[in-house]
Design an enzyme around this catalytic site. Structure first.
Site, short mmCIF file in Angstrom:
data_model
loop_
_atom_site.label_atom_id
_atom_site.label_comp_id
_atom_site.label_asym_id
_atom_site.label_seq_id
_atom_site.Cartn_x
_atom_site.Cartn_y
_atom_site.Cartn_z
N HIS A 72 1.00 -5.57 -7.53
CA HIS A 72 0.39 -5.95 -8.81
C HIS A 72 0.87 -7.34 -9.23
O HIS A 72 1.90 -7.84 -8.75
CB HIS A 72 0.76 -4.93 -9.89
CG HIS A 72 2.24 -4.79 -10.08
ND1 HIS A 72 3.00 -5.74 -10.73
CD2 HIS A 72 3.11 -3.83 -9.68
CE1 HIS A 72 4.26 -5.37 -10.73
NE2 HIS A 72 4.37 -4.22 -10.08
N ASP A 354 6.21 -3.56 -5.38
CA ASP A 354 7.17 -4.16 -4.44
C ASP A 354 7.79 -3.09 -3.54
O ASP A 354 8.05 -3.31 -2.37
CB ASP A 354 8.24 -4.96 -5.19
CG ASP A 354 8.97 -4.17 -6.27
OD1 ASP A 354 8.61 -3.00 -6.51
OD2 ASP A 354 9.92 -4.72 -6.88
#
Length: 453
Positions: A72, A354
């Protein structure tokens, strides 16, 4: 391989001999770890047009599938530093405010009409774009939206305009879209798709919900994966305890905000401080003083040292192999079906975090890669050899850089091959067989349930 001529002018005004370099590195990149430089890279503030190597292949090759895994975009922190004012960031989308994008206004209008989309389960209750005047915790920011509008535009120019991956009358069956249940991942996916698709038609958007951040779907039962993650967390703790400089910084910051050091550490201050840094907002102050750049630099430097040690010690690598096998297996199965002539799901988008991208990079053996920045993208391209149509090759790209030959399964191949790609079967063999060799196992289930090495 596209060679770019570089003709620098020397200080004495003479032109030196013309050299050729492949994708020259930024001349500003420092030789040693520089925490501020690395933090700027992580922020990924949209500025100059990005160069990328996506879609590069000999002219007789045909692009048949693209699978994209994204992190994102820029978000508001997930943690707050206790007893400080939250960073003042506005999450309303305002096209006249920087950073912006030529299609931001049209994107906002289009996202307001999204009732026709098919959204799995809880996704249907999430907003399609950020809209709070003071960002909520973890909310995508305008910067985050713009980062993915740019990603989508860049991929469209290459894959749609140049390679005609999707026709103008594309159907829902040609896309596979999956996101975790956070508004920031759904909104990042929509921003990328808005500028990527030939025509963004809500009726053709079928977004699947993935409840697991490692996208393990129905294959999440893996005790040994959890074991290696716990061991990795112990390694992180041990490294932190040994760092006296870091401890002093935490003690000093805890005094400034007036809380116990342990409580400050638990509030994960780097997450908050990165938001101040990326948005060029002054670090927080109290009556006892201000958190400053020196505090930030020490914590960021430790984070970078931790990433480096993580690569050297194999615990995270063992975790990564077991964590990412379900997702990589799904990817490989789809690539094989397309290589056999199936025309469905030629474009795939996984919108993730991540903690999704990082283990995938590790499992593939791409050890030189930086930790996933905001709006990072990892792309798998599948190519058909026009001279030998039964032969298929893959390219893997990370943030526009070709990392195919950094992978553990293909790093030796290019020495013996004239083609700038990796045979598909190399990836298939790695995912179906070689991922388990290090565990003395022959299957995912066996590797997940076998005693530790």
């Amino acid at each position: 391989v596209h060679l770019i001529p570089v003709n620098p002018v020397r200080e004495d005004g003479l032109n030196p001999k013309s050299r050729k370099r492949i994708m020259p590195d930024l001349l500003t990149e420092p030789p040693a770890i520089d925490p501020l430089y690395e933090a700027h890279v992580y922020c990924n503030i949209p500025s100059i047009a990005e160069r990328s190597m996506e879609g590069h292949a000999p002219h007789y090759f045909k692009l048949v599938s693209v699978q994209v895994l994204i992190r994102h975009g820029d978000r508001y922190p997930l943690y707050a530093i206790p007893k400080t004012k939250r960073p003042d960031i506005d999450c309303m989308l305002v096209p006249s405010r920087k950073p912006s994008h030529p299609q931001l206004e049209a994107f906002i209008k289009h996202m307001s009409k999204g009732s026709a989309a098919q959204m799995d389960g809880s996704l249907s209750s999430l907003p399609h774009f950020p809209s709070h005047s003071l960002c909520e915790m973890g909310e995508l920011t305008q910067t985050g939206v713009v980062q993915h509008l740019r990603n989508g535009q860049l991929l469209r120019e290459i894959y749609i305009n140049k390679h005609k991956l999707l026709p103008s009358d594309w159907t829902a069956k040609q896309l596979y879209l999956e996101t975790t249940g956070k508004s920031r991942t759904l909104q990042s996916a929509l921003a990328l798709l808005y500028t990527f698709l030939p025509d963004f038609d809500w009726k053709k958007i079928n977004m699947r919900h993935q409840w697991s951040t490692i996208f393990c779907s129905g294959s999440c039962d893996c005790p040994m994966r959890n074991h290696y993650l716990e061991e990795e967390q112990r390694r992180q703790y041990s490294l932190r305890v040994k760092n006296n400089n870091l401890e002093k910084i935490y003690v000093d910051m805890a005094k400034i905000v007036g809380i116990p050091t342990r409580q400050l550490r638990a509030s994960n201050p780097i997450d908050s401080l990165l938001c101040y840094f990326c948005h060029n907002v002054s670090f927080p102050c109290t009556k006892a003083g201000c958190i400053g750049m020196e505090h930030f630099k020490v914590i960021k430097r430790h984070q970078l040292e931790d990433e480096r040690e993580r690569q050297e010690k194999k615990l995270y690598f063992f975790y990564a192999l077991l964590a990412t096998h379900p997702l990589l297996n799904q990817t490989v199965n789809r690539l094989q079906r397309i290589a056999e002539g199936k025309k469905e799901e030629v474009f795939v988008l996984y919108s993730a975090h991540d903690v999704t991208l990082s283990p995938v990079l590790s499992a593939l053996g791409i050890t030189e890669a930086r930790f996933p920045r905001f709006a990072a993208r990892l792309v798998f391209e599948l190519w058909q050899d026009g001279k030998r149509p039964k032969e298929h090759f893959i390219r893997i790209l990370y943030n526009g850089a070709d990392v195919t030959f950094q992978t553990s399964f293909c790093k030796d191949h290019y020495k013996r091959s004239s083609k700038p790609m990796c045979p598909l079967e190399k990836l298939v063999n790695f995912v179906k067989r070689d991922m388990f060799l290090i565990f003395n196992s022959t299957s995912y289930y066996d590797a997940c349930h076998r005693r530790a090495l």
